[in-house]
Design a protein around this motif. Structure first.
Motif, mmCIF file in Angstrom:
data_model
loop_
_atom_site.group_PDB
_atom_site.id
_atom_site.type_symbol
_atom_site.label_atom_id
_atom_site.label_comp_id
_atom_site.label_asym_id
_atom_site.label_seq_id
_atom_site.Cartn_x
_atom_site.Cartn_y
_atom_site.Cartn_z
ATOM 1 N N GLU A 65 2.212 1.798 -3.486
ATOM 2 C CA GLU A 65 1.167 2.317 -4.379
ATOM 3 C C GLU A 65 0.947 3.809 -4.154
ATOM 4 O OE1 GLU A 65 -2.324 0.012 -3.708
ATOM 5 O OE2 GLU A 65 -1.419 -1.877 -4.401
ATOM 6 N N ARG A 66 0.933 4.224 -2.895
ATOM 7 C CA ARG A 66 0.657 5.619 -2.585
ATOM 8 C C ARG A 66 1.832 6.530 -2.934
ATOM 9 N NH1 ARG A 66 -4.590 6.520 -2.434
ATOM 10 N NH2 ARG A 66 -3.865 8.628 -1.946
ATOM 11 N N ASN A 86 -9.167 11.744 2.407
ATOM 12 C CA ASN A 86 -7.962 12.137 1.680
ATOM 13 C C ASN A 86 -8.071 13.511 1.019
ATOM 14 O OD1 ASN A 86 -6.295 9.994 2.362
ATOM 15 N ND2 ASN A 86 -7.116 8.684 0.749
ATOM 16 N N GLU A 108 -12.247 8.595 0.369
ATOM 17 C CA GLU A 108 -12.074 9.707 -0.572
ATOM 18 C C GLU A 108 -12.220 11.049 0.144
ATOM 19 O OE1 GLU A 108 -14.039 11.433 -4.732
ATOM 20 O OE2 GLU A 108 -14.551 9.397 -4.030
ATOM 21 N N CYS A 125 0.829 -1.199 0.000
ATOM 22 C CA CYS A 125 0.000 0.000 0.000
ATOM 23 C C CYS A 125 0.871 1.260 0.000
ATOM 24 C CB CYS A 125 -0.921 -0.004 1.217
ATOM 25 S SG CYS A 125 -2.207 1.254 1.151
ATOM 26 N N GLU A 169 3.357 6.332 -5.647
ATOM 27 C CA GLU A 169 3.102 6.629 -7.064
ATOM 28 C C GLU A 169 1.978 7.632 -7.261
ATOM 29 O OE1 GLU A 169 5.043 5.484 -9.513
ATOM 30 O OE2 GLU A 169 6.233 4.582 -7.900
ATOM 31 N N THR A 170 1.016 7.660 -6.338
ATOM 32 C CA THR A 170 -0.164 8.511 -6.535
ATOM 33 C C THR A 170 -0.156 9.782 -5.688
ATOM 34 O OG1 THR A 170 -1.421 7.284 -4.851
ATOM 35 C CG2 THR A 170 -1.584 6.512 -7.132
ATOM 36 N N GLU A 171 0.693 9.836 -4.671
ATOM 37 C CA GLU A 171 0.742 11.017 -3.795
ATOM 38 C C GLU A 171 1.102 12.263 -4.590
ATOM 39 O OE1 GLU A 171 0.603 13.819 -1.304
ATOM 40 O OE2 GLU A 171 0.008 11.824 -0.566
ATOM 41 N N GLU A 172 0.319 13.327 -4.375
ATOM 42 C CA GLU A 172 0.478 14.563 -5.143
ATOM 43 C C GLU A 172 1.583 15.467 -4.605
ATOM 44 O OE1 GLU A 172 -3.397 16.263 -5.065
ATOM 45 O OE2 GLU A 172 -4.314 14.639 -6.236
ATOM 46 N N SER A 222 -2.109 14.176 -0.402
ATOM 47 C CA SER A 222 -3.366 13.512 -0.753
ATOM 48 C C SER A 222 -3.504 12.133 -0.123
ATOM 49 C CB SER A 222 -3.474 13.387 -2.280
ATOM 50 O OG SER A 222 -2.342 12.709 -2.806
ATOM 51 N N THR A 223 -2.572 11.767 0.750
ATOM 52 C CA THR A 223 -2.639 10.464 1.418
ATOM 53 C C THR A 223 -2.694 10.670 2.918
ATOM 54 O OG1 THR A 223 -1.219 9.573 -0.346
ATOM 55 C CG2 THR A 223 -1.652 8.135 1.526
ATOM 56 N N LYS A 232 5.521 12.230 -0.862
ATOM 57 C CA LYS A 232 6.209 11.100 -1.509
ATOM 58 C C LYS A 232 7.480 10.739 -0.751
ATOM 59 C CE LYS A 232 4.828 11.889 -6.364
ATOM 60 N NZ LYS A 232 4.366 10.538 -6.741
#
Length: 279
Positions: A34-35, A231, A228, A31, A37-40, A243-244, A45
Motif C-alpha cells: 500500500e505504501r 509521516n 499523520e 502495508c 503506491e502512496t509514497e511520494e 512520506s512513509t 518507493k
C-alpha cells in the motif's frame, strides 16, 4: 480440567520462533504494498520495493528476514482449567526458544547485561502472563530486534500535559530516532498504569495486526493523528526521505493514578515479526 504436556508447548514455541524469523506476516507485506503506491519519494518507493523483495527471498530460501533475529518476547494467556505436566510453562517456553534458535540457525543475541557473556541459546525469554477462564493456552510471540528497541522511550508526563503532551512526546521520540530503527517503523504506545505497566502495554500494542486501530473511537483517532504527524517528519524509508516514516501507531491504555500520566513509546522496525498459536 485439561492436562497439557509441557513438550507440546515447547514444540509450538520452537515453531513460532523459526517461522517468525523467516516469514513476514501478510499484514506487514500488505502495508508495504500500500505504501509503495502512496509514497511520494521515488527513492522511498524503491526502498519499500526492496523490503518486499527481501521478504520474498527470505521465504524462498528459508533464511531470516534480518540478521537481528531479536530477543524473544511472549504474551501468554493461560486458562484456569489447564494443568501443565512435566516442566513449568516458563521452562517449556524457554526450552522452545532454545531449540528454535539453535535448530533454526538463528543468531543468538542475548547476553548478561553487565559482563556481556552470551547465553548461547537466546534465552531467557521475556514472558508476560495473563490468567483467564477456559482450558486453553494462547501464546503470542515477537522477535524484538534492538536497533529499534534502543530507540524506545518512557516519560512520566504530568496530567496537565494532556493529549497534546502525549502527541508531542511520541512524535519527538520518532524524530530523535531518525534512521536508526530502520524505518518505516511501527510505533507501540502505552498510556497509563505505572511506569512498568506503561512499558508492558506499549510492547503489547506492537502485537496488534498492523494498521488495525483501537476499538475505542477516541484512541483510534489519536492513533491516526499521531501517525499523520510522524509521516510529516520526512525521515522516510530507511531514513532516505519520504512520506512513509511509520506504517502504523498502535495505542494501548490502562487506568492510572490521579497524579500521573506515564507514556511509553516502543519502536519497532518495518519487520514486525509476530506469530501466535492456541493450544
Amino acid at each position: 480440567m485439561r492436562v497439557i504436556n509441557s513438550r507440546v508447548i515447547t514444540d509450538e514455541v520452537k515453531r513460532l520462533c523459526m517461522e517468525a524469523a523467516v516469514y513476514l506476516g501478510e499484514d506487514v507485506k500488505s502495508c508495504i504494498r500500500e505504501r509503495i503506491e502512496t509514497e511520494e519519494s521515488e527513492t522511498g518507493k524503491n526502498i519499500l520495493s526492496i523490503l518486499l523483495e527481501n521478504a520474498r527471498k527470505a521465504e524462498e530460501t528459508k533464511t531470516p528476514i534480518c540478521q537481528d533475529t531479536g530477543m524473544a518476547v511472549f504474551f501468554v494467556k493461560v486458562g484456569q482449567d489447564v494443568v501443565v505436566e512435566g516442566e513449568t510453562i516458563t521452562e517449556a517456553i524457554n526450552r522452545g526458544v532454545s531449540e528454535g534458535y539453535t535448530e533454526g540457525y538463528l543468531r543468538k543475541s542475548v547476553v548478561s547485561p553487565i559482563d556481556r557473556i552470551n547465553t548461547q541459546d537466546n534465552t531467557p525469554a521475556v514472558i508476560h502472563y495473563d490468567f483467564v477462564k477456559g482450558d486453553k493456552i494462547e501464546i503470542e510471540f515477537a522477535a524484538k530486534g534492538f536497533g529499534s528497541e534502543n530507540m524506545s522511550a518512557l516519560k512520566m508526563l504530568k496530567p496537565s500535559d494532556g493529549v497534546e503532551g502525549i502527541k508531542k512526546f511520541v512524535v519527538e521520540t520518532v524524530s530523535n530516532a531518525g534512521p536508526n530503527p530502520c524505518p518505516p517503523t511501527v510505533i507501540g504506545v502505552g498510556i497509563g498504569g505505572t511506569m512498568d505497566k506503561c512499558c508492558q502495554i506499549a510492547k503489547k500494542a506492537l502485537f496488534r495486526e498492523l494498521g488495525k486501530h483501537s476499538d475505542d473511537e477516541f484512541t483510534a483517532n489519536l492513533e491516526k493523528e499521531i501517525l499523520e504527524e510522524i509521516n510529516k517528519l520526512g525521515i522516510g524509508p530507511q531514513g532516505f526521505g519520504g512520506s512513509t516514516t511509520s506504517f502504523a501507531v498502535h495505542i494501548e491504555t490502562y487506568p492510572t493514578h490521579i497524579a500521573g500520566l506515564p507514556v511509553a513509546v516502543n519502536v519497532n522496525c518495518h519487520a514486525s515479526r509476530h506469530k501466535s498459536t492456541v493450544i
